[in-house]
Design a protein around this motif. Structure first.
Motif, PDB file in Angstrom:
ATOM      1  N   THR A 144       0.851  -1.187   0.000  1.00 46.81           N
ATOM      2  CA  THR A 144       0.000   0.000   0.000  1.00 46.81           C
ATOM      3  C   THR A 144       0.885   1.234   0.000  1.00 46.81           C
ATOM      4  N   TYR A 145       0.628   2.150  -0.949  1.00 52.67           N
ATOM      5  CA  TYR A 145       1.513   3.318  -1.060  1.00 52.67           C
ATOM      6  C   TYR A 145       0.777   4.500  -1.678  1.00 52.67           C
ATOM      7  N   LEU A 146       1.378   5.669  -1.520  1.00 51.85           N
ATOM      8  CA  LEU A 146       0.920   6.896  -2.171  1.00 51.85           C
ATOM      9  C   LEU A 146       2.056   7.365  -3.065  1.00 51.85           C
ATOM     10  N   LYS A 147       1.764   7.494  -4.351  1.00 54.66           N
ATOM     11  CA  LYS A 147       2.768   7.937  -5.316  1.00 54.66           C
ATOM     12  C   LYS A 147       2.412   9.365  -5.729  1.00 54.66           C
ATOM     13  N   VAL A 148       3.346  10.293  -5.554  1.00 56.82           N
ATOM     14  CA  VAL A 148       3.125  11.693  -5.886  1.00 56.82           C
ATOM     15  C   VAL A 148       3.956  12.036  -7.107  1.00 56.82           C
ATOM     16  N   TYR A 149       3.289  12.580  -8.120  1.00 57.61           N
ATOM     17  CA  TYR A 149       3.979  12.936  -9.364  1.00 57.61           C
ATOM     18  C   TYR A 149       4.317  14.421  -9.327  1.00 57.61           C
ATOM     19  N   PRO A 150       5.585  14.759  -9.387  1.00 59.24           N
ATOM     20  CA  PRO A 150       5.968  16.175  -9.305  1.00 59.24           C
ATOM     21  C   PRO A 150       5.711  16.904 -10.617  1.00 59.24           C
ATOM     22  N   THR A 151       5.669  18.232 -10.523  1.00 59.15           N
ATOM     23  CA  THR A 151       5.611  19.052 -11.728  1.00 59.15           C
ATOM     24  C   THR A 151       7.027  19.128 -12.281  1.00 59.15           C
ATOM     25  N   GLU A 152       7.184  18.790 -13.539  1.00 63.03           N
ATOM     26  CA  GLU A 152       8.501  18.841 -14.158  1.00 63.03           C
ATOM     27  C   GLU A 152       8.610  20.095 -15.003  1.00 63.03           C
ATOM     28  N   ASN A 153       9.833  20.455 -15.319  1.00 62.12           N
ATOM     29  CA  ASN A 153      10.086  21.640 -16.124  1.00 62.12           C
ATOM     30  C   ASN A 153      10.578  21.265 -17.509  1.00 62.12           C
ATOM     31  N   ILE A 154      10.225  22.092 -18.466  1.00 65.69           N
ATOM     32  CA  ILE A 154      10.754  21.958 -19.824  1.00 65.69           C
ATOM     33  C   ILE A 154      11.602  23.193 -20.094  1.00 65.69           C
ATOM     34  N   THR A 155      12.802  22.981 -20.600  1.00 61.16           N
ATOM     35  CA  THR A 155      13.660  24.103 -20.960  1.00 61.16           C
ATOM     36  C   THR A 155      13.663  24.256 -22.472  1.00 61.16           C
ATOM     37  N   ILE A 156      13.394  25.478 -22.914  1.00 64.67           N
ATOM     38  CA  ILE A 156      13.393  25.788 -24.343  1.00 64.67           C
ATOM     39  C   ILE A 156      14.668  26.568 -24.647  1.00 64.67           C
ATOM     40  N   TYR A 157      15.438  26.070 -25.579  1.00 63.65           N
ATOM     41  CA  TYR A 157      16.697  26.715 -25.984  1.00 63.65           C
ATOM     42  C   TYR A 157      16.465  27.424 -27.316  1.00 63.65           C
ATOM     43  N   TYR A 158      16.559  28.759 -27.308  1.00 63.54           N
ATOM     44  CA  TYR A 158      16.350  29.534 -28.527  1.00 63.54           C
ATOM     45  C   TYR A 158      17.657  29.689 -29.288  1.00 63.54           C
ATOM     46  N   ALA A 159      17.525  29.848 -30.589  1.00 60.97           N
ATOM     47  CA  ALA A 159      18.699  30.023 -31.448  1.00 60.97           C
ATOM     48  C   ALA A 159      19.465  31.294 -31.120  1.00 60.97           C
ATOM     49  N   ASN A 160      18.794  32.289 -30.523  1.00 59.74           N
ATOM     50  CA  ASN A 160      19.477  33.534 -30.179  1.00 59.74           C
ATOM     51  C   ASN A 160      20.287  33.436 -28.898  1.00 59.74           C
ATOM     52  N   GLY A 161      20.294  32.236 -28.278  1.00 54.83           N
ATOM     53  CA  GLY A 161      21.120  32.021 -27.090  1.00 54.83           C
ATOM     54  C   GLY A 161      20.375  32.128 -25.776  1.00 54.83           C
ATOM     55  N   THR A 162      19.107  32.530 -25.792  1.00 55.91           N
ATOM     56  CA  THR A 162      18.362  32.612 -24.536  1.00 55.91           C
ATOM     57  C   THR A 162      17.678  31.281 -24.235  1.00 55.91           C
ATOM     58  N   ASN A 163      17.480  31.026 -22.949  1.00 52.24           N
ATOM     59  CA  ASN A 163      16.810  29.809 -22.484  1.00 52.24           C
ATOM     60  C   ASN A 163      15.602  30.203 -21.637  1.00 52.24           C
ATOM     61  N   VAL A 164      14.515  29.482 -21.803  1.00 51.69           N
ATOM     62  CA  VAL A 164      13.323  29.709 -20.993  1.00 51.69           C
ATOM     63  C   VAL A 164      12.905  28.371 -20.397  1.00 51.69           C
ATOM     64  N   THR A 165      12.690  28.363 -19.078  1.00 49.06           N
ATOM     65  CA  THR A 165      12.219  27.151 -18.406  1.00 49.06           C
ATOM     66  C   THR A 165      10.773  27.372 -17.977  1.00 49.06           C
ATOM     67  N   ILE A 166       9.889  26.459 -18.390  1.00 46.03           N
ATOM     68  CA  ILE A 166       8.469  26.559 -18.043  1.00 46.03           C
ATOM     69  C   ILE A 166       8.036  25.259 -17.379  1.00 46.03           C
ATOM     70  N   PRO A 167       7.078  25.339 -16.436  1.00 45.46           N
ATOM     71  CA  PRO A 167       6.595  24.097 -15.794  1.00 45.46           C
ATOM     72  C   PRO A 167       5.767  23.268 -16.755  1.00 45.46           C
ATOM     73  N   PHE A 168       5.890  21.967 -16.649  1.00 51.09           N
ATOM     74  CA  PHE A 168       5.104  21.038 -17.465  1.00 51.09           C
ATOM     75  C   PHE A 168       4.472  20.020 -16.531  1.00 51.09           C
ATOM     76  N   PRO A 169       3.187  20.211 -16.181  1.00 51.62           N
ATOM     77  CA  PRO A 169       2.567  19.298 -15.216  1.00 51.62           C
ATOM     78  C   PRO A 169       2.256  17.937 -15.834  1.00 51.62           C
ATOM     79  N   GLN A 170       2.342  16.923 -14.996  1.00 53.25           N
ATOM     80  CA  GLN A 170       1.905  15.584 -15.387  1.00 53.25           C
ATOM     81  C   GLN A 170       0.379  15.580 -15.464  1.00 53.25           C
ATOM     82  N   HIS A 171      -0.193  14.620 -16.160  1.00 48.91           N
ATOM     83  CA  HIS A 171      -1.653  14.468 -16.159  1.00 48.91           C
ATOM     84  C   HIS A 171      -2.131  13.891 -14.831  1.00 48.91           C
ATOM     85  N   VAL A 172      -1.268  13.077 -14.199  1.00 56.02           N
ATOM     86  CA  VAL A 172      -1.611  12.468 -12.913  1.00 56.02           C
ATOM     87  C   VAL A 172      -0.872  13.222 -11.814  1.00 56.02           C
TER      88      VAL A 172
END
Length: 196
Positions: free
Chosen positions: A56-84
């Protein structure tokens, strides 16, 4: 001299306070993991029941981040939630009049309304549809209804062995209860749902 003695005493008190807080938090979280107590199962089905704590257990799925790397050299990190968001899985074993029974409960919390995940199944069994099929050695019962705001799908059969399945969902919550070794009535399974 008093200051040197005071430091270990303060440290000891702090360690005890942290230990008590940690233990009560752990005890509090373990009680939330158990969706249906063994005494709750006994009140519904009779017999004797035990929660298998190592299954018997409780499994917690964290919110993960996606990093977008632009050609101009900037990076943006945005949250990407799981469906569960969480999965609470419980296993109970029981003995009802000498029959060994196993019950598995899954309580899944999604990030959005669960109905689009279950929609194909709910169309398979039409609204307020009851079906009973009995022959000399074969029994099949299924039903689709509403209970306490949940959409409930109930299925019970004695072939190839006695078993009962209940699927209930509302909003972001999906609950599945599987009972192996026993054909439970819909009222009993709704009582399980009521106790979760």
């Amino acid at each position: 001299m008093k200051t040197k003695l005071l430091i270990p005493v303060v440290l000891a008190i702090a360690i005890v306070a942290i230990s008590v807080t940690t233990m009560s938090a752990l005890m509090g979280s373990s009680s939330k993991i158990v969706a249906l107590s063994s005494s709750g199962a006994q009140a519904i089905f009779g017999g004797s029941w035990e929660v298998l704590q190592n299954q018997t257990y409780l499994k917690v799925y964290p919110t993960e981040n996606i990093t977008i790397y632009y050609a101009n050299g900037t990076n943006v990190t945005i949250p990407f939630p799981q469906h569960v968001k969480t999965l609470d899985h419980e296993v109970l074993v029981g003995n009802i009049n000498g029959t060994k029974v196993k019950m598995m409960i899954n309580v899944v919390q999604f990030t959005s309304n669960v109905s689009h995940f279950v929609l194909p199944l709910s169309h398979f069994i039409q609204d307020k549809h009851h079906h009973h099929h009995f022959s000399q050695n074969y029994m099949l019962i299924y039903n689709s209804t509403e209970y306490n705001g949940y959409r409930v799908i109930y299925f019970a059969s004695n072939t190839p062995y006695p078993h009962t399945i209940l699927i209930a969902y509302k909003g972001p919550t999906l609950i599945e209860v599987t009972l192996n070794g026993y054909v439970a009535s819909m009222a009993q399974m709704e009582e399980v749902l009521n106790n979760i």
